[in-house]
Design an enzyme around this catalytic site. Structure first.
Site, PDB file in Angstrom:
ATOM      1  N   CYS A  50       0.801  -1.234   0.000  1.00  0.00           N
ATOM      2  CA  CYS A  50       0.000   0.000   0.000  1.00  0.00           C
ATOM      3  C   CYS A  50       0.830   1.278   0.000  1.00  0.00           C
ATOM      4  CB  CYS A  50      -0.969  -0.008   1.179  1.00  0.00           C
ATOM      5  SG  CYS A  50      -2.202  -1.311   1.031  1.00  0.00           S
ATOM      6  N   HIS A  94     -13.669   8.691  -7.465  1.00  0.00           N
ATOM      7  CA  HIS A  94     -12.736   8.855  -8.577  1.00  0.00           C
ATOM      8  C   HIS A  94     -11.749   9.987  -8.306  1.00  0.00           C
ATOM      9  CE1 HIS A  94     -15.563   6.157 -10.525  1.00  0.00           C
ATOM     10  NE2 HIS A  94     -14.570   5.865 -11.355  1.00  0.00           N
ATOM     11  N   GLU A 141     -12.666  -1.120   2.950  1.00  0.00           N
ATOM     12  CA  GLU A 141     -11.630  -0.858   1.956  1.00  0.00           C
ATOM     13  C   GLU A 141     -11.560  -2.018   0.961  1.00  0.00           C
ATOM     14  OE1 GLU A 141      -7.759   1.388   2.808  1.00  0.00           O
ATOM     15  OE2 GLU A 141      -7.140  -0.716   2.715  1.00  0.00           O
TER      16      GLU A 141
END
Length: 157
Positions: A50, A94, A141
């Protein structure tokens, strides 16, 4: 044999049911609505996958409580959607979260508190929902991993 039947007569307000009967109780209730959004981020000070730029399809579950109005509604689900769209989603969907959110490491744990705070502020601004408050926000998530913020934690800590 089935119990299916077509209603003979559609109930009419002030004729078959009185307006005073629409509110069945005066107890606090919780309503919940879910939203999804796609966003990119990366983590700072983290050794693992990550740390690289990557994306998720997040799922946010919002839980709000309050008292019903004269119609028997605590808050219209459409109103929750409008608050989400106008006050929260614009920073998330987005988007590159490291850029659109306040300066923070964009962990699920930090984002869920930010969503909680934005929704709580929006409810305070509205002041038209009887005793409305945010009870919890759950932010997935991934389909199996989530962070959660609860009112009792946000108010006392």
């Amino acid at each position: 044999m089935s119990d299916f039947r077509i209603v003979d007569k559609l109930q009419k307000i002030d004729e078959d049911i009185q307006r005073s009967q629409l509110r069945y109780h005066s107890k606090r209730v919780l309503v919940s609505k879910e939203f999804t959004f796609d966003a990119a981020h990366h983590l700072h000070n983290y050794e693992g996958k990550c740390k690289n730029l990557h994306g998720h399809t997040y799922r946010a579950v919002l839980g709000l409580s309050g008292y019903t109005d004269d119609r028997g509604l605590m808050i219209d689900f459409g109103d929750i959607k409008e608050i989400w769209k106008q006050k929260i989603e614009i920073y998330l969907d987005h988007r590159y979260l490291n850029e659109t959110l306040p300066s923070m490491n964009t962990t699920a744990e930090n984002i869920v508190v930010w969503i909680y705070e934005k929704l709580a502020d929006a409810l305070l601004d509205e002041q038209r929902y009887n005793g409305a408050r945010v009870e919890f926000i759950r932010l997935y998530e991934t389909p199996t991993s989530y962070a959660e913020a609860r009112r009792e934690w946000m108010e006392v800590e």
